[in-house]
Design an enzyme around this catalytic site. Sequence first.
Site, PDB file in Angstrom:
ATOM      1  N   HIS A 219       0.845  -1.203   0.000  1.00  0.00           N
ATOM      2  CA  HIS A 219       0.000   0.000   0.000  1.00  0.00           C
ATOM      3  C   HIS A 219       0.881   1.254   0.000  1.00  0.00           C
ATOM      4  O   HIS A 219       0.586   2.228  -0.687  1.00  0.00           O
ATOM      5  CB  HIS A 219      -0.890   0.035   1.253  1.00  0.00           C
ATOM      6  CG  HIS A 219      -1.820  -1.128   1.394  1.00  0.00           C
ATOM      7  ND1 HIS A 219      -1.859  -1.929   2.510  1.00  0.00           N
ATOM      8  CD2 HIS A 219      -2.755  -1.631   0.554  1.00  0.00           C
ATOM      9  CE1 HIS A 219      -2.782  -2.861   2.369  1.00  0.00           C
ATOM     10  NE2 HIS A 219      -3.339  -2.720   1.179  1.00  0.00           N
TER      11      HIS A 219
ATOM     12  N   LYS B 110     -15.795  -8.822   4.930  1.00  0.00           N
ATOM     13  CA  LYS B 110     -14.545  -9.202   5.599  1.00  0.00           C
ATOM     14  C   LYS B 110     -14.667  -9.053   7.106  1.00  0.00           C
ATOM     15  O   LYS B 110     -15.431  -8.220   7.581  1.00  0.00           O
ATOM     16  CB  LYS B 110     -13.419  -8.262   5.141  1.00  0.00           C
ATOM     17  CG  LYS B 110     -12.801  -8.642   3.821  1.00  0.00           C
ATOM     18  CD  LYS B 110     -11.563  -7.820   3.557  1.00  0.00           C
ATOM     19  CE  LYS B 110     -10.834  -8.348   2.330  1.00  0.00           C
ATOM     20  NZ  LYS B 110      -9.692  -7.492   1.978  1.00  0.00           N
TER      21      LYS B 110
ATOM     22  N   ARG C 127      -2.145  -5.485  -8.344  1.00  0.00           N
ATOM     23  CA  ARG C 127      -0.954  -6.313  -8.100  1.00  0.00           C
ATOM     24  C   ARG C 127      -0.742  -7.340  -9.201  1.00  0.00           C
ATOM     25  O   ARG C 127       0.374  -7.668  -9.535  1.00  0.00           O
ATOM     26  CB  ARG C 127      -1.086  -7.041  -6.749  1.00  0.00           C
ATOM     27  CG  ARG C 127      -0.959  -6.110  -5.573  1.00  0.00           C
ATOM     28  CD  ARG C 127      -1.400  -6.783  -4.317  1.00  0.00           C
ATOM     29  NE  ARG C 127      -2.808  -7.161  -4.434  1.00  0.00           N
ATOM     30  CZ  ARG C 127      -3.447  -7.916  -3.574  1.00  0.00           C
ATOM     31  NH1 ARG C 127      -2.818  -8.416  -2.539  1.00  0.00           N
ATOM     32  NH2 ARG C 127      -4.725  -8.191  -3.744  1.00  0.00           N
TER      33      ARG C 127
ATOM     34  N   SER D 126      -2.503  -7.984   3.063  1.00  0.00           N
ATOM     35  CA  SER D 126      -2.650  -7.814   4.506  1.00  0.00           C
ATOM     36  C   SER D 126      -2.817  -9.173   5.203  1.00  0.00           C
ATOM     37  O   SER D 126      -2.265  -9.383   6.288  1.00  0.00           O
ATOM     38  CB  SER D 126      -3.844  -6.916   4.818  1.00  0.00           C
ATOM     39  OG  SER D 126      -3.595  -5.620   4.340  1.00  0.00           O
TER      40      SER D 126
END
Length: 175
Positions: free
Chosen positions: A17, A41, A91, A129
């Site tokens: 990030h 989430k 990504r 993460s």
Amino acid sequence: MKTAIYPGSFDPVTNGHLDIIQRASKMFDKLVVVVLINPLKSYSFTIPERCEFLRKATADIPNVEIASFDGLLADYFNQRQDVDVIVKGLRATSDFEYEFQMAHTNKDLNPRAETVFIPASLKTTFVSSSMVKQVAMFGGDLSKYVPACIHEEIRTKLTHDFDEAKALAEARTHE
Ligand code: COA
């Protein structure tokens, strides 16, 4: 003055990030990093904790603002009349479908909300993460994945949560 918004869960912020934040902060006059909620989430860190990690990690970038919002990104965008564009990192091709869907939904909800994508740098394409959280829980080396100023706080909270979960699971097997 051009202002961009970089939304995400940031649970927690990673060097991936930070790579996007550093590069986007050079492309725009101001970058608003906003912590939002993905209702699908479950999070390890509270919103104030995630904002504090972001503040520490970006303390040396003067044109970055940290914010949070409990609602739709399209609504936050609408409230912030100073914001021109949404920035997201990509990504790998696997990110594309999800990000494409989100970009179109956001634009559908708020026609002013355009998204631009920045390719993640090669050395952070595999970082996420969740992966950082697993490394922290098992006591692995976080130095390549997370800004140094937040290593200890992440490790302390996650190892504590992990130890508690293990103790609970063990107690249940003896019931
Ligand atoms: N480097 C490293 N990791 C990256 C990254 C990068 N450049 N970009 C994304 N990631 C990782 C994140 O760490 C995260 O990993 P995890 O799944 O292991 O936690 C994953 O990619 C997805 O990150 P993110 O882009 O933050 O997506 P998200 O699904 O967690 O959250 C919100 C997306 C919060 C922006 C979105 O749900 C939202 O806008 N919520 C508000 C409600 C709303 O408007 N919904 C959308 C309507 S379409």
